[in-house]
Design a protein around this motif. Sequence first.
Motif, PDB file in Angstrom:
ATOM      1  N   ILE A   1     -32.755  47.746   1.988  1.00  0.00           N
ATOM      2  CA  ILE A   1     -31.889  46.924   3.479  1.00  0.00           C
ATOM      3  C   ILE A   1     -30.235  45.911   2.976  1.00  0.00           C
ATOM      4  O   ILE A   1     -29.816  46.213   3.324  1.00  0.00           O
ATOM      5  CB  ILE A   1     -32.950  46.262   4.167  1.00  0.00           C
ATOM      6  N   GLY A   2     -31.248  45.199   1.800  1.00  0.00           N
ATOM      7  CA  GLY A   2     -30.408  44.826   0.592  1.00  0.00           C
ATOM      8  C   GLY A   2     -29.066  46.329   0.819  1.00  0.00           C
ATOM      9  O   GLY A   2     -27.883  45.194   0.533  1.00  0.00           O
ATOM     10  N   PHE A   3     -29.128  46.611   0.011  1.00  0.00           N
ATOM     11  CA  PHE A   3     -28.180  47.614  -0.331  1.00  0.00           C
ATOM     12  C   PHE A   3     -27.541  48.136   0.946  1.00  0.00           C
ATOM     13  O   PHE A   3     -26.066  47.868   0.441  1.00  0.00           O
ATOM     14  CB  PHE A   3     -28.626  48.600  -1.045  1.00  0.00           C
ATOM     15  N   ALA A   4     -27.432  48.359   2.141  1.00  0.00           N
ATOM     16  CA  ALA A   4     -27.562  49.343   3.038  1.00  0.00           C
ATOM     17  C   ALA A   4     -26.684  47.778   4.156  1.00  0.00           C
ATOM     18  O   ALA A   4     -25.817  47.753   3.937  1.00  0.00           O
ATOM     19  CB  ALA A   4     -28.536  49.369   3.941  1.00  0.00           C
ATOM     20  N   ALA A   5     -27.256  46.720   3.305  1.00  0.00           N
ATOM     21  CA  ALA A   5     -26.716  45.590   4.503  1.00  0.00           C
ATOM     22  C   ALA A   5     -24.949  45.113   3.463  1.00  0.00           C
ATOM     23  O   ALA A   5     -23.565  44.737   4.199  1.00  0.00           O
ATOM     24  CB  ALA A   5     -27.384  44.491   4.432  1.00  0.00           C
ATOM     25  N   ALA A   6     -25.786  45.342   1.670  1.00  0.00           N
ATOM     26  CA  ALA A   6     -24.106  44.460   1.397  1.00  0.00           C
ATOM     27  C   ALA A   6     -22.977  45.545   0.728  1.00  0.00           C
ATOM     28  O   ALA A   6     -21.843  45.761   1.543  1.00  0.00           O
ATOM     29  CB  ALA A   6     -25.156  45.130  -0.467  1.00  0.00           C
ATOM     30  N   PHE A   7     -23.419  47.397   1.275  1.00  0.00           N
ATOM     31  CA  PHE A   7     -22.579  47.968   1.098  1.00  0.00           C
ATOM     32  C   PHE A   7     -21.992  48.176   2.274  1.00  0.00           C
ATOM     33  O   PHE A   7     -20.764  49.071   1.949  1.00  0.00           O
ATOM     34  CB  PHE A   7     -23.182  49.254   0.787  1.00  0.00           C
ATOM     35  N   GLY A   8     -22.870  48.036   3.618  1.00  0.00           N
ATOM     36  CA  GLY A   8     -22.583  48.249   4.635  1.00  0.00           C
ATOM     37  C   GLY A   8     -20.768  47.148   4.814  1.00  0.00           C
ATOM     38  O   GLY A   8     -20.168  47.461   5.706  1.00  0.00           O
ATOM     39  N   GLY A   9     -21.085  46.086   4.209  1.00  0.00           N
ATOM     40  CA  GLY A   9     -20.091  44.695   4.499  1.00  0.00           C
ATOM     41  C   GLY A   9     -18.953  44.929   3.764  1.00  0.00           C
ATOM     42  O   GLY A   9     -17.611  44.758   4.253  1.00  0.00           O
ATOM     43  N   SER A  10     -19.141  45.599   2.754  1.00  0.00           N
ATOM     44  CA  SER A  10     -17.073  46.608   1.946  1.00  0.00           C
ATOM     45  C   SER A  10     -17.036  47.355   3.153  1.00  0.00           C
ATOM     46  O   SER A  10     -15.920  47.230   3.284  1.00  0.00           O
ATOM     47  CB  SER A  10     -18.220  47.474   0.928  1.00  0.00           C
ATOM     48  N   GLY A  11     -17.661  47.328   4.290  1.00  0.00           N
ATOM     49  CA  GLY A  11     -16.878  48.059   5.495  1.00  0.00           C
ATOM     50  C   GLY A  11     -15.579  47.793   5.518  1.00  0.00           C
ATOM     51  O   GLY A  11     -14.351  47.441   6.409  1.00  0.00           O
ATOM     52  N   GLY A  12     -15.597  46.114   5.619  1.00  0.00           N
ATOM     53  CA  GLY A  12     -14.895  44.672   6.697  1.00  0.00           C
ATOM     54  C   GLY A  12     -14.032  44.804   5.738  1.00  0.00           C
ATOM     55  O   GLY A  12     -12.767  43.811   5.433  1.00  0.00           O
ATOM     56  N   ALA A  13     -13.693  45.175   4.223  1.00  0.00           N
ATOM     57  CA  ALA A  13     -12.502  45.524   3.643  1.00  0.00           C
ATOM     58  C   ALA A  13     -11.801  46.539   3.684  1.00  0.00           C
ATOM     59  O   ALA A  13     -10.394  46.660   3.089  1.00  0.00           O
ATOM     60  CB  ALA A  13     -13.324  45.378   2.001  1.00  0.00           C
ATOM     61  N   ILE A  14     -12.751  47.753   3.757  1.00  0.00           N
ATOM     62  CA  ILE A  14     -12.038  49.862   3.509  1.00  0.00           C
ATOM     63  C   ILE A  14     -11.372  49.648   4.454  1.00  0.00           C
ATOM     64  O   ILE A  14      -9.932  49.532   4.254  1.00  0.00           O
ATOM     65  CB  ILE A  14     -12.814  50.274   3.249  1.00  0.00           C
ATOM     66  N   PHE A  15     -11.376  49.936   5.319  1.00  0.00           N
ATOM     67  CA  PHE A  15     -11.020  49.751   7.016  1.00  0.00           C
ATOM     68  C   PHE A  15     -10.502  48.853   7.585  1.00  0.00           C
ATOM     69  O   PHE A  15      -8.798  49.644   8.089  1.00  0.00           O
ATOM     70  CB  PHE A  15     -12.251  50.393   7.843  1.00  0.00           C
ATOM     71  N   PRO A  16     -10.590  48.085   6.943  1.00  0.00           N
ATOM     72  CA  PRO A  16      -9.056  47.111   7.555  1.00  0.00           C
ATOM     73  C   PRO A  16      -8.087  46.837   6.609  1.00  0.00           C
ATOM     74  O   PRO A  16      -6.721  46.958   7.421  1.00  0.00           O
ATOM     75  CB  PRO A  16      -9.927  45.556   7.798  1.00  0.00           C
ATOM     76  N   PHE A  17      -8.168  47.040   5.417  1.00  0.00           N
ATOM     77  CA  PHE A  17      -7.186  47.557   4.616  1.00  0.00           C
ATOM     78  C   PHE A  17      -6.137  48.753   5.354  1.00  0.00           C
ATOM     79  O   PHE A  17      -5.128  48.987   5.348  1.00  0.00           O
ATOM     80  CB  PHE A  17      -7.144  47.490   3.388  1.00  0.00           C
ATOM     81  N   ALA A  18      -6.816  49.973   5.201  1.00  0.00           N
ATOM     82  CA  ALA A  18      -7.060  50.751   5.675  1.00  0.00           C
ATOM     83  C   ALA A  18      -5.860  51.182   6.953  1.00  0.00           C
ATOM     84  O   ALA A  18      -4.998  51.552   6.969  1.00  0.00           O
ATOM     85  CB  ALA A  18      -7.741  51.796   6.031  1.00  0.00           C
ATOM     86  N   VAL A  19      -6.141  49.970   7.942  1.00  0.00           N
ATOM     87  CA  VAL A  19      -4.981  49.871   9.008  1.00  0.00           C
ATOM     88  C   VAL A  19      -4.070  49.451   8.846  1.00  0.00           C
ATOM     89  O   VAL A  19      -2.617  49.807   8.928  1.00  0.00           O
ATOM     90  CB  VAL A  19      -5.943  49.076   9.556  1.00  0.00           C
ATOM     91  N   GLY A  20      -3.494  48.559   7.911  1.00  0.00           N
ATOM     92  CA  GLY A  20      -2.696  47.551   6.983  1.00  0.00           C
ATOM     93  C   GLY A  20      -1.654  48.144   6.242  1.00  0.00           C
ATOM     94  O   GLY A  20      -0.913  48.597   6.642  1.00  0.00           O
ATOM     95  N   ALA A  21      -2.589  49.895   5.328  1.00  0.00           N
ATOM     96  CA  ALA A  21      -1.827  50.094   4.892  1.00  0.00           C
ATOM     97  C   ALA A  21      -1.025  51.622   5.601  1.00  0.00           C
ATOM     98  O   ALA A  21       0.221  51.594   5.535  1.00  0.00           O
ATOM     99  CB  ALA A  21      -2.542  51.148   3.739  1.00  0.00           C
ATOM    100  N   ILE A  22      -1.933  51.838   6.996  1.00  0.00           N
ATOM    101  CA  ILE A  22      -1.208  52.981   7.869  1.00  0.00           C
ATOM    102  C   ILE A  22       0.029  52.128   8.521  1.00  0.00           C
ATOM    103  O   ILE A  22       0.884  52.646   9.029  1.00  0.00           O
ATOM    104  CB  ILE A  22      -2.746  53.518   8.349  1.00  0.00           C
ATOM    105  N   ALA A  23      -0.349  50.829   9.011  1.00  0.00           N
ATOM    106  CA  ALA A  23       0.302  50.496  10.007  1.00  0.00           C
ATOM    107  C   ALA A  23       1.592  49.795   9.301  1.00  0.00           C
ATOM    108  O   ALA A  23       2.881  49.783   9.555  1.00  0.00           O
ATOM    109  CB  ALA A  23       0.066  48.718   9.998  1.00  0.00           C
ATOM    110  N   GLN A  24       2.057  49.811   7.851  1.00  0.00           N
ATOM    111  CA  GLN A  24       3.121  49.327   7.343  1.00  0.00           C
ATOM    112  C   GLN A  24       3.983  50.691   7.403  1.00  0.00           C
ATOM    113  O   GLN A  24       5.261  50.437   7.857  1.00  0.00           O
ATOM    114  CB  GLN A  24       3.055  49.592   5.617  1.00  0.00           C
ATOM    115  N   LYS A  25       3.512  52.075   7.588  1.00  0.00           N
ATOM    116  CA  LYS A  25       4.544  52.948   7.833  1.00  0.00           C
ATOM    117  C   LYS A  25       4.451  53.487   9.288  1.00  0.00           C
ATOM    118  O   LYS A  25       5.865  53.232  10.683  1.00  0.00           O
ATOM    119  CB  LYS A  25       3.916  54.447   7.695  1.00  0.00           C
ATOM    120  N   ALA A  26       3.668  53.449  10.643  1.00  0.00           N
ATOM    121  CA  ALA A  26       3.262  53.846  11.937  1.00  0.00           C
ATOM    122  C   ALA A  26       3.395  52.838  12.625  1.00  0.00           C
ATOM    123  O   ALA A  26       3.196  53.052  13.315  1.00  0.00           O
ATOM    124  CB  ALA A  26       1.830  54.860  11.877  1.00  0.00           C
TER     125      ALA A  26
END
Length: 493
Positions: free
Chosen positions: A437-462
């Motif tokens: 559960i600790g791995f799932a929670a911590a690994f899952g928490g990294s989604g709060g870094a990856i996907f907002p960054f992806a939105v920002g990177a794509i938003a730079q162009k689109a």
Amino acid sequence: MERRNAGASTAIMDPIELGPVNPQQEVLGDLHKQAPSTTGHSLTSVHSHPSANANDRNETLPSPTTASPDSIELWNKPAINIYRISATFWSFLIMGANDATYGAVIPYLEEYYKLTYVVVSLIFLSPFVGYNLAAILNNTVHMRLGQRGVAFLGPVCHLIAYVVICLHPPYPVLVVVFILAGLGNGFEDSAWNAWIGAMANANEVLGFLHAFYGLGATIAPLVATTMITKGGLPWYTWYYIMVGAAIIELATSLHAFWGATAKVFRDAHPRTSDESGSRLKEAMGKLPAARVTWLCALFLLGYVGIEVALGGWIVEFMIRVRHGAAFASGMTATGFWLGITVGRVVLGFVTPRIGEKLAIAVRTHFPNHKDSSLILPKLQIYLPLALALQLLFWLVPQFYVSAVAVSLQGFFLGPMFPAAMVACTKLLPKHLHVSGIGFAAAFGGSGGAIFPFAVGAIAQKAGVQVLQPVVVALLVVIWGLWMGLPRIGRKRE
């Protein structure tokens, strides 16, 4: 194997012949195995693993899927749990404030440091490193330092990060210290979810725990936006308040969990499978536990990505795309996090009670557990509703419609993280709770870094309007991942 001792009626049990039993034989086999022993150690644990670490020894075989009612902690039993749970609530309030502040200050970071979308999005990506370090180190911290170690390391990481941010250093330094904030969040996220998820009435208690996360995430954009837009204060002034909160967190958490040492943790969580070596490796690489661990981790990766991407980019979206005023746009972020908070409290009580009545529910059976339709049915309501509200937010280009839709979306997104924690707790044996559960929670928490960054990177162009299709796609993906969780009635330990 049983042999007769000449003509006598005495039966001799040969320990070498003990082995896996099928489900029909398990009850009788347990009666035979328990009778000769008064210590609680199985013959296998004594004779088959003489070189095993005494601090992580195998205690019983086979591994149970549920704990005995007498061994389950309550939120108020032992009495120290009241204080400890209160300390975790404060920690989650700070975690929520930490994550929601990003979205509130992004427009002002862009102006202060003269940044593009891609560069400013690095503040989302940097906690990814911290969360993944926490996922790897979490089990080791528990085994060597106990919950006391988590209660020290998490708040200290927060405190150091916020002090540095108050100094408004050059932007690259800011990106680095957000890694430290992510590490603190990851330690506490994984540890307290695993601990409370194993308690009685876990849905309700976890609902309150994550409601405090939502409360922090509600307060942070409200106060930070007011300080910046109405008070004319620099963006970093808000972090003076975060420093004070982190000092309180350190004092209360460390005091509450001072007695929760490594020895206490190891004694309460003996290894109960016929495995040796790292518990994290067992949770991640040994079926059936690995299936549960990875599905929950990927589900939470997408879920937290949705949560933080919406909370982080909604202010920018409402300003640029819906043409709202700065203060009103900032309040939409407050509405979203308030929806999450209320949803976690209200639906935390509804969730355990509605599943069996749903015709479309995926019924999941937990042997010997009174709640035999525990979690999976409920997200079959929450996920479609969240998806419908996201489509409304996307396709109706009105400021007020968007503000209401995203608030209601937060309400139905709210209980999903606690529900996943409870499901994971019931699907995994107790000795894998912290590692899995600790791995799932911590690994899952990294989604709060990856996907907002992806939105920002794509938003730079689109443009920032790409937020909407990204969130829709993630909702569909996590729905599919949730459906992949096993029916426990068919699982074999």
